[in-house]
Scaffold this motif. Structure first.
Motif, PDB file in Angstrom:
ATOM      1  N   VAL A 169      17.359  35.205  43.073  1.00 47.08           N
ATOM      2  CA  VAL A 169      16.867  35.998  44.048  1.00 47.08           C
ATOM      3  C   VAL A 169      16.408  37.544  43.233  1.00 47.08           C
ATOM      4  O   VAL A 169      17.123  37.902  42.375  1.00 47.08           O
ATOM      5  CB  VAL A 169      17.918  36.579  44.896  1.00 47.08           C
ATOM      6  N   THR A 170      15.282  37.864  43.766  1.00 48.03           N
ATOM      7  CA  THR A 170      14.684  39.097  43.020  1.00 48.03           C
ATOM      8  C   THR A 170      15.053  40.517  43.485  1.00 48.03           C
ATOM      9  O   THR A 170      14.807  41.381  43.211  1.00 48.03           O
ATOM     10  CB  THR A 170      13.217  38.976  43.002  1.00 48.03           C
ATOM     11  N   VAL A 171      14.914  40.394  45.249  1.00 45.91           N
ATOM     12  CA  VAL A 171      15.292  41.654  45.826  1.00 45.91           C
ATOM     13  C   VAL A 171      16.098  41.336  47.010  1.00 45.91           C
ATOM     14  O   VAL A 171      16.233  40.281  47.512  1.00 45.91           O
ATOM     15  CB  VAL A 171      13.733  41.877  46.456  1.00 45.91           C
ATOM     16  N   THR A 172      17.071  42.237  47.165  1.00 48.23           N
ATOM     17  CA  THR A 172      17.838  42.100  48.350  1.00 48.23           C
ATOM     18  C   THR A 172      18.159  43.241  49.249  1.00 48.23           C
ATOM     19  O   THR A 172      17.587  44.494  48.923  1.00 48.23           O
ATOM     20  CB  THR A 172      19.405  42.160  47.705  1.00 48.23           C
ATOM     21  N   TRP A 173      18.519  43.259  50.531  1.00 50.57           N
ATOM     22  CA  TRP A 173      18.540  44.033  51.497  1.00 50.57           C
ATOM     23  C   TRP A 173      19.988  44.198  52.037  1.00 50.57           C
ATOM     24  O   TRP A 173      20.202  43.189  52.620  1.00 50.57           O
ATOM     25  CB  TRP A 173      17.465  44.091  52.485  1.00 50.57           C
ATOM     26  N   SER A 174      20.657  45.392  51.973  1.00 52.46           N
ATOM     27  CA  SER A 174      22.179  45.318  52.387  1.00 52.46           C
ATOM     28  C   SER A 174      22.544  46.596  52.597  1.00 52.46           C
ATOM     29  O   SER A 174      22.015  47.674  52.296  1.00 52.46           O
ATOM     30  CB  SER A 174      22.869  44.521  51.378  1.00 52.46           C
ATOM     31  N   LEU A 175      23.815  46.618  53.159  1.00 49.05           N
ATOM     32  CA  LEU A 175      24.518  47.997  53.120  1.00 49.05           C
ATOM     33  C   LEU A 175      24.749  48.315  51.424  1.00 49.05           C
ATOM     34  O   LEU A 175      24.978  47.284  50.779  1.00 49.05           O
ATOM     35  CB  LEU A 175      25.882  47.753  53.801  1.00 49.05           C
ATOM     36  N   PRO A 176      24.786  49.604  51.109  1.00 46.79           N
ATOM     37  CA  PRO A 176      25.284  49.840  49.672  1.00 46.79           C
ATOM     38  C   PRO A 176      26.643  49.292  49.456  1.00 46.79           C
ATOM     39  O   PRO A 176      26.772  48.699  48.170  1.00 46.79           O
ATOM     40  CB  PRO A 176      25.382  51.364  49.573  1.00 46.79           C
ATOM     41  N   THR A 177      27.601  49.412  50.321  1.00 45.56           N
ATOM     42  CA  THR A 177      29.020  48.899  50.186  1.00 45.56           C
ATOM     43  C   THR A 177      28.780  47.266  49.811  1.00 45.56           C
ATOM     44  O   THR A 177      29.621  47.009  48.954  1.00 45.56           O
ATOM     45  CB  THR A 177      29.897  48.986  51.311  1.00 45.56           C
ATOM     46  N   ASP A 178      27.848  46.687  50.411  1.00 39.42           N
ATOM     47  CA  ASP A 178      28.070  45.316  50.026  1.00 39.42           C
ATOM     48  C   ASP A 178      27.665  44.745  48.725  1.00 39.42           C
ATOM     49  O   ASP A 178      28.216  43.875  48.033  1.00 39.42           O
ATOM     50  CB  ASP A 178      27.011  44.551  51.143  1.00 39.42           C
ATOM     51  N   THR A 179      26.645  45.733  48.174  1.00 41.22           N
ATOM     52  CA  THR A 179      26.499  45.363  46.673  1.00 41.22           C
ATOM     53  C   THR A 179      27.706  45.500  45.697  1.00 41.22           C
ATOM     54  O   THR A 179      27.716  44.912  44.704  1.00 41.22           O
ATOM     55  CB  THR A 179      25.269  46.313  46.170  1.00 41.22           C
ATOM     56  N   LEU A 180      28.634  46.449  46.161  1.00 43.58           N
ATOM     57  CA  LEU A 180      29.684  46.589  45.335  1.00 43.58           C
ATOM     58  C   LEU A 180      30.556  45.342  45.510  1.00 43.58           C
ATOM     59  O   LEU A 180      31.372  44.916  44.632  1.00 43.58           O
ATOM     60  CB  LEU A 180      30.498  47.740  45.874  1.00 43.58           C
ATOM     61  N   LEU A 181      30.702  44.846  46.657  1.00 42.06           N
ATOM     62  CA  LEU A 181      31.492  43.796  47.041  1.00 42.06           C
ATOM     63  C   LEU A 181      30.937  42.444  46.189  1.00 42.06           C
ATOM     64  O   LEU A 181      31.480  41.524  45.613  1.00 42.06           O
ATOM     65  CB  LEU A 181      31.537  43.393  48.602  1.00 42.06           C
ATOM     66  N   TRP A 182      29.454  42.352  46.270  1.00 41.47           N
ATOM     67  CA  TRP A 182      28.960  41.383  45.640  1.00 41.47           C
ATOM     68  C   TRP A 182      29.483  41.446  44.113  1.00 41.47           C
ATOM     69  O   TRP A 182      29.898  40.373  43.320  1.00 41.47           O
ATOM     70  CB  TRP A 182      27.340  41.407  45.493  1.00 41.47           C
ATOM     71  N   ALA A 183      29.432  42.648  43.541  1.00 43.14           N
ATOM     72  CA  ALA A 183      29.653  42.798  42.115  1.00 43.14           C
ATOM     73  C   ALA A 183      31.066  42.410  42.007  1.00 43.14           C
ATOM     74  O   ALA A 183      31.379  41.753  41.044  1.00 43.14           O
ATOM     75  CB  ALA A 183      29.332  44.353  41.577  1.00 43.14           C
ATOM     76  N   ALA A 184      32.075  42.856  42.698  1.00 45.39           N
ATOM     77  CA  ALA A 184      33.449  42.471  42.521  1.00 45.39           C
ATOM     78  C   ALA A 184      33.540  40.807  42.645  1.00 45.39           C
ATOM     79  O   ALA A 184      34.471  40.233  42.018  1.00 45.39           O
ATOM     80  CB  ALA A 184      34.484  43.057  43.442  1.00 45.39           C
ATOM     81  N   ALA A 185      32.972  40.386  43.545  1.00 44.12           N
ATOM     82  CA  ALA A 185      32.889  38.877  43.851  1.00 44.12           C
ATOM     83  C   ALA A 185      32.398  38.077  42.660  1.00 44.12           C
ATOM     84  O   ALA A 185      32.815  36.995  42.143  1.00 44.12           O
ATOM     85  CB  ALA A 185      31.988  38.397  45.110  1.00 44.12           C
ATOM     86  N   ALA A 186      31.121  38.665  42.013  1.00 44.86           N
ATOM     87  CA  ALA A 186      30.485  38.006  40.723  1.00 44.86           C
ATOM     88  C   ALA A 186      31.663  38.165  39.640  1.00 44.86           C
ATOM     89  O   ALA A 186      31.918  36.971  38.825  1.00 44.86           O
ATOM     90  CB  ALA A 186      29.378  38.743  40.360  1.00 44.86           C
ATOM     91  N   ALA A 187      32.345  39.190  39.627  1.00 44.05           N
ATOM     92  CA  ALA A 187      33.572  39.367  38.359  1.00 44.05           C
ATOM     93  C   ALA A 187      34.489  38.276  38.644  1.00 44.05           C
ATOM     94  O   ALA A 187      34.974  37.619  37.872  1.00 44.05           O
ATOM     95  CB  ALA A 187      33.805  40.812  38.406  1.00 44.05           C
ATOM     96  N   ALA A 188      34.902  38.243  40.064  1.00 37.04           N
ATOM     97  CA  ALA A 188      36.076  37.345  40.390  1.00 37.04           C
ATOM     98  C   ALA A 188      35.459  35.781  40.018  1.00 37.04           C
ATOM     99  O   ALA A 188      36.303  34.989  39.631  1.00 37.04           O
ATOM    100  CB  ALA A 188      36.245  37.313  41.677  1.00 37.04           C
ATOM    101  N   ALA A 189      34.200  35.600  40.063  1.00 38.76           N
ATOM    102  CA  ALA A 189      33.786  34.258  39.550  1.00 38.76           C
ATOM    103  C   ALA A 189      33.356  34.064  38.364  1.00 38.76           C
ATOM    104  O   ALA A 189      32.517  33.164  37.722  1.00 38.76           O
ATOM    105  CB  ALA A 189      32.602  33.871  40.318  1.00 38.76           C
ATOM    106  N   GLY A 190      33.744  35.059  37.343  1.00 42.19           N
ATOM    107  CA  GLY A 190      33.614  35.045  35.871  1.00 42.19           C
ATOM    108  C   GLY A 190      32.117  35.402  35.374  1.00 42.19           C
ATOM    109  O   GLY A 190      31.940  35.376  34.392  1.00 42.19           O
ATOM    110  N   ALA A 191      31.258  36.100  36.346  1.00 35.08           N
ATOM    111  CA  ALA A 191      30.023  36.503  35.800  1.00 35.08           C
ATOM    112  C   ALA A 191      29.800  38.116  35.928  1.00 35.08           C
ATOM    113  O   ALA A 191      30.774  38.783  36.239  1.00 35.08           O
ATOM    114  CB  ALA A 191      29.123  36.145  37.167  1.00 35.08           C
ATOM    115  N   ARG A 192      28.891  38.540  35.229  1.00 34.84           N
ATOM    116  CA  ARG A 192      28.751  40.004  34.886  1.00 34.84           C
ATOM    117  C   ARG A 192      27.325  40.345  35.727  1.00 34.84           C
ATOM    118  O   ARG A 192      26.484  39.982  35.229  1.00 34.84           O
ATOM    119  CB  ARG A 192      28.456  40.144  33.613  1.00 34.84           C
TER     120      ARG A 192
END
Ligand SMILES: [Zn+2]
Length: 430
Positions: A169-192
């Protein structure tokens, strides 16, 4: 109808002439709307428009569902609703012609949407316009849309992370808060986030006030620029960022005023509530619609040369609270929380303002808890002159880990089950 494009006017005088040309047609459309006809003579020029009472959110609720409709119902392309705090619905409806204007306004981004883009739309599709706006704009630009929604059990955070990575995915459209939740979910899945999603080149965000510090943190977390957008279901996009990173009002597509609720006066600029008269509407004309968002509008020069007023969105007046006699806003507190050093890793917080007391909770892991709490107490004291109670809670307290790691569980309705299966969910297939 010829819709203006950025670059079609040079300077504010030309912009005003352009507005007047299109305003005449917008007022003719308004004259076909039962709501404005019932109010008496519909204005025919800018001077008369200034005498017209503001259209309020209450007016739109009272006109539910089709009180403003200025075309035959058969001409409508989409119907939308937004609901305010009262829960009463506010309708919006658009023709195919309206959709051209809507998509073009949304597509005005300092980072252009390209045919090669994989565009994740992560705002609601149900009734509101936001998901459809991004979808239409991305399709118009030739991008590939990934319609992810954000209110669907089919798209938990773990799946967003998987899609972001596997689909490049190159571009996303979301609430700002959602991008923080993705970041936390990525970290929970072992990704940076800043390393493992190399295709990501822009995060388009809107729908929430965003303080500069939170915006910077999101960009740093993902290693991609954050591009802001301001609008509403009743209006579509009203402002977007120029190449200099400032938010400009689309004043070639709508007239804007700033309303002071204390004096009842409006002005072209300054601080107050944003009032909008869209210039290219077929189905649902709006005259002097009060967004009830607190803004600061200025007509100055900007390096982009767009000759469009700039706007700072300060948020809903109703979201202000007082603590210890001091007025607080969410954005003000947010700026302090995200002003904490990044290595503390504070992404999630909440605050409760009481008459004599402010309690702020932040999610923070050891060993950063004590320094993060002390730094935030000091920042609130410096900014607001009050003694806040700041509590550091362990990660997972405000945003449960189960929310970040849950996988999709969507059923279809079934009638026939094996004897070892749970048949209680036969018809509640959600
Ligand atoms: Zn600019």
């Amino acid at each position: 109808m010829d819709r203006p494009r950025i670059g079609d006017w040079r300077g504010y005088a030309e912009l005003t002439r352009l507005q007047d040309v299109h305003l005449a047609e917008a007022l003719r459309v308004a004259a076909r709307s039962p709501f404005y006809r019932a109010r008496g003579d519909v204005p025919t020029n800018r001077a008369e428009l200034r005498q017209v009472a503001l259209t309020t959110k209450r007016d739109l609720r009272d006109a539910y569902p089709f009180g403003l409709l200025a075309v035959d119902r058969a001409e409508l392309a989409t119907y939308h609703e937004s609901s305010g705090s009262s829960g009463a619905p506010t309708s919006s409806y658009y023709t195919a012609g309206d959709w051209l204007d809507l998509a073009e306004r949304f597509a005005r981004k300092r980072i252009a949407i390209e045919p090669s883009d994989m565009f994740l739309v992560r705002t609601p599709y149900a009734l509101m316009i936001t998901g459809h706006l991004a979808h239409a704009a991305a399709r118009m630009c030739g991008a590939t849309v990934v319609p992810a929604d954000n209110r669907s059990l089919a798209m938990p955070y773990s799946r967003v992370v998987r899609v972001l990575r596997d689909l490049d995915v190159t571009v996303t459209w979301s609430l700002p808060t959602d991008t923080l939740l993705w970041a936390a979910a990525a970290a929970a899945a072992g990704a940076r986030p800043d390393r493992d999603f190399p295709a990501l080149r822009a995060l388009f965000v809107g729908g929430e006030p965003l303080s500069p510090a939170r915006r910077d943190r999101i960009a740093a977390l993902w290693g991609a620029p954050v591009v802001e957008e301001y609008g509403a279901t009743e209006t579509g996009s009203l402002a977007g960022e120029c190449p200099c990173g400032r938010l400009h009002l689309w004043a070639d597509r709508a007239l804007f005023e700033v309303y002071d609720p204390l004096t009842g006066r409006t002005a072209p600029e300054g601080r107050g509530q944003l009032v909008v008269t869209p210039l290219f509407r077929e189905a649902m004309p709006l005259l002097r619609y009060n967004m009830e968002d607190e803004v600061e509008v200025a007509y100055g020069a900007c390096g982009c040369g767009w000759s469009l007023p700039t706007v700072r969105v300060l948020g809903r007046t109703a979201f202000q609270s007082r603590a210890g006699g001091v007025p607080l806003t969410q954005t003000g507190l947010e700026e302090l929380v995200f002003g904490l050093p990044a290595e503390f890793g504070v992404l999630f917080w909440r605050a409760r303002a009481a008459s004599s007391h402010l309690r702020v909770e932040i999610e923070v892991a050891e060993p950063h808890r004590a320094p993060a709490v002390a730094a935030l107490v000091a920042a609130v004291g410096r900014t607001y002159g009050i003694d806040a109670e700041v509590v550091g809670v362990p990660p997972g307290r405000l945003v449960p880990l189960s929310l970040l790691t849950a996988s999709a569980d969507v059923m279809k309705p079934r009638g026939l089950f094996r004897e070892d299966e749970d048949w209680d969910k036969a018809l509640s297939y959600y």
